[in-house]
Design an enzyme around this catalytic site. Structure first.
Site, PDB file in Angstrom:
ATOM      1  N   GLU A 115       0.824  -1.216   0.000  1.00  0.00           N
ATOM      2  CA  GLU A 115       0.000   0.000   0.000  1.00  0.00           C
ATOM      3  C   GLU A 115       0.859   1.267   0.000  1.00  0.00           C
ATOM      4  O   GLU A 115       0.369   2.347   0.351  1.00  0.00           O
ATOM      5  CB  GLU A 115      -0.922   0.017   1.223  1.00  0.00           C
ATOM      6  CG  GLU A 115      -1.852  -1.163   1.347  1.00  0.00           C
ATOM      7  CD  GLU A 115      -2.907  -1.229   0.255  1.00  0.00           C
ATOM      8  OE1 GLU A 115      -2.979  -0.267  -0.552  1.00  0.00           O
ATOM      9  OE2 GLU A 115      -3.631  -2.233   0.200  1.00  0.00           O
ATOM     10  N   HIS A 139      -2.935   1.920   8.657  1.00  0.00           N
ATOM     11  CA  HIS A 139      -4.007   1.143   8.035  1.00  0.00           C
ATOM     12  C   HIS A 139      -4.197  -0.143   8.806  1.00  0.00           C
ATOM     13  O   HIS A 139      -3.246  -0.902   9.044  1.00  0.00           O
ATOM     14  CB  HIS A 139      -3.645   0.831   6.576  1.00  0.00           C
ATOM     15  CG  HIS A 139      -4.594  -0.112   5.911  1.00  0.00           C
ATOM     16  ND1 HIS A 139      -5.960   0.070   5.911  1.00  0.00           N
ATOM     17  CD2 HIS A 139      -4.377  -1.266   5.212  1.00  0.00           C
ATOM     18  CE1 HIS A 139      -6.536  -0.909   5.240  1.00  0.00           C
ATOM     19  NE2 HIS A 139      -5.604  -1.738   4.815  1.00  0.00           N
ATOM     20  N   HIS A 141      -7.416  -3.371  10.112  1.00  0.00           N
ATOM     21  CA  HIS A 141      -8.625  -4.093   9.736  1.00  0.00           C
ATOM     22  C   HIS A 141      -9.517  -4.339  10.960  1.00  0.00           C
ATOM     23  O   HIS A 141      -9.641  -5.483  11.414  1.00  0.00           O
ATOM     24  CB  HIS A 141      -8.268  -5.432   9.093  1.00  0.00           C
ATOM     25  CG  HIS A 141      -7.447  -5.328   7.857  1.00  0.00           C
ATOM     26  ND1 HIS A 141      -6.764  -6.411   7.321  1.00  0.00           N
ATOM     27  CD2 HIS A 141      -7.200  -4.285   7.028  1.00  0.00           C
ATOM     28  CE1 HIS A 141      -6.140  -6.037   6.215  1.00  0.00           C
ATOM     29  NE2 HIS A 141      -6.375  -4.739   6.024  1.00  0.00           N
ATOM     30  N   GLU A 169     -17.189  11.231  22.988  1.00  0.00           N
ATOM     31  CA  GLU A 169     -15.899  11.814  22.610  1.00  0.00           C
ATOM     32  C   GLU A 169     -15.652  11.790  21.104  1.00  0.00           C
ATOM     33  O   GLU A 169     -14.733  12.463  20.619  1.00  0.00           O
ATOM     34  CB  GLU A 169     -14.745  11.104  23.326  1.00  0.00           C
ATOM     35  CG  GLU A 169     -14.425   9.708  22.840  1.00  0.00           C
ATOM     36  CD  GLU A 169     -15.175   8.630  23.584  1.00  0.00           C
ATOM     37  OE1 GLU A 169     -14.679   7.501  23.632  1.00  0.00           O
ATOM     38  OE2 GLU A 169     -16.273   8.911  24.116  1.00  0.00           O
ATOM     39  N   HIS A 210     -13.049  -3.639   4.000  1.00  0.00           N
ATOM     40  CA  HIS A 210     -11.597  -3.850   4.071  1.00  0.00           C
ATOM     41  C   HIS A 210     -10.977  -3.320   5.361  1.00  0.00           C
ATOM     42  O   HIS A 210     -10.316  -4.055   6.083  1.00  0.00           O
ATOM     43  CB  HIS A 210     -10.946  -3.187   2.841  1.00  0.00           C
ATOM     44  CG  HIS A 210      -9.477  -3.428   2.730  1.00  0.00           C
ATOM     45  ND1 HIS A 210      -8.839  -3.595   1.519  1.00  0.00           N
ATOM     46  CD2 HIS A 210      -8.485  -3.521   3.661  1.00  0.00           C
ATOM     47  CE1 HIS A 210      -7.550  -3.790   1.710  1.00  0.00           C
ATOM     48  NE2 HIS A 210      -7.308  -3.743   3.011  1.00  0.00           N
TER      49      HIS A 210
END
Length: 274
Positions: A115, A139, A141, A169, A210
Site C-alpha cells: 500500500e 491502516h 482491519h 468523545e 476492508h
C-alpha cells in the site's frame, strides 16, 4: 539500529498495540512514519545508500528526498517487535518523488508495504493540509467498522453521524467526520488517488469491506483515533443487533453544545434531524 531511538520505539509499540487489538490478521495492515530532520540525522550511520531506486507506482513531488519508516509487504505485525530488521524498513524518496530506495531493514529481502502508493499520497496531502504536522499513516482491519460497511449506506454523512452518536468523545476526536471509499482493488494507484482525495478533508478514511486509514501527528494520536472509531463501531453493531430501537440519543443541539464547550467545529452537514 538503535531500537531505543524514540520514533522507532514508538513505531514498534504501535504494531504491538494494533496486533493485540486483533486488527492485523496474518500480514494484514500497514504503518508508515515520515521522519523529521533530526531523526534522519540520528539514523544516518545505520543507512546503506548504495541500493537502487525503484518505482513507487505514483508521483509525490512534495515528498521528494524525504525519509520514511514503513512496514514490509507480506510481513506480520506480530513479528515486528520480535525481529524489526526483517519486518520494517527505512526508505528514501528520490529528488522527483517518483522512486524509493531501501536504506535499512528487510534484511532477508522484500519490499515496503504493497500500500506504499496510498501511504505516500496520504502523507503528501497531509503534509500540505496540516502545515507539516501529520507524520503517521496507519491502516488496519477492525472487525466492527468493516462489518458496518456491509449493512449501512456507504454515505459519509450517515456513517459519521451514527459513529458520533455512539460515544460522546467521537465528535471531539474526529470532528471532521469520516470519509468512505467504496470497494476497490487495494495496492494500486487508483485506490491511492481516491483515498488521498478524501484525506484532504478527513483524518479517517474507511475502505468498504476492508479496513480504515488514519492520519495523525504522532503514534499515540493516530492509534487513538483508530481505537475510538472502532470502539464506536462496536457499540453501533451492538445497538443494531438489539433491534436499533433507540429510545434516546445525542441530538443535533447536543452536538452543537458539545462543540462550544470543547472548542471544536462540527460541520452542520452531519447535524441533520433524523
Amino acid at each position: 539500529m538503535d531500537y531505543n531511538i524514540k520514533f522507532i520505539k514508538e513505531f514498534i509499540q504501535l504494531t504491538i498495540n494494533g496486533y493485540e487489538q486483533n486488527w492485523h490478521e496474518r500480514n494484514g495492515g500497514n504503518l508508515s512514519y515520515r521522519l523529521k530532520d533530526e531523526e534522519v540525522e540520528a539514523i544516518q550511520k545505520y543507512c546503506d545508500f548504495s541500493g537502487e531506486f525503484k518505482p513507487i507506482g505514483t508521483s509525490v513531488p512534495k515528498l521528494a528526498g524525504e525519509y520514511f519508516l514503513v512496514t514490509g509487504s507480506g510481513k506480520f505485525f506480530r513479528n515486528v517487535s520480535l525481529d524489526p530488521e526483517n519486518n520494517i524498513c527505512i526508505i528514501q524518496l528520490d529528488e522527483k518523488g517518483e522512486n524509493y530506495r531501501i536504506l535499512w531493514g528487510l534484511k532477508n529481502g522484500g519490499r515496503p508495504t504493497s500500500e506504499l502508493p496510498t501511504h505516500l499520497m496520504n502523507h503528501e496531502i497531509k503534509k500540505v493540509t496540516t502545515n507539516n504536522k501529520h507524520r503517521v499513516i496507519y491502516h488496519c482491519h477492525p472487525a466492527n467498522i468493516i462489518a458496518l460497511t456491509f449493512t449501512m449506506p456507504l454515505d459519509n454523512k450517515i456513517i459519521t453521524r451514527e459513529l458520533w452518536e455512539m460515544a460522546t468523545e467521537c465528535p471531539v476526536v474526529f470532528p471532521s467526520g469520516v470519509g468512505i471509499v467504496e470497494w476497490m482493488v487495494p495496492g494500486g494507484r487508483d485506490i491511492a488517488v481516491a483515498t488521498s482525495k478524501l484525506m484532504d478533508k478527513y483524518d479517517v478514511v474507511i475502505w468498504a469491506h476492508h479496513g480504515i486509514f488514519c492520519s495523525g501527528e504522532d503514534f499515540d494520536t493516530t492509534f487513538g483515533l483508530a481505537h475510538t472509531v472502532e470502539k464506536s463501531a462496536e457499540i453501533l453493531v451492538k445497538v443494531i443487533s438489539m433491534g436499533e430501537n433507540k429510545l434516546q440519543t445525542i441530538t443535533p443541539q447536543n452536538f452543537r453544545d458539545l462543540a462550544v464547550d470543547f472548542k471544536v467545529t462540527l460541520p452542520e452537514e452531519f447535524l441533520f434531524e433524523k
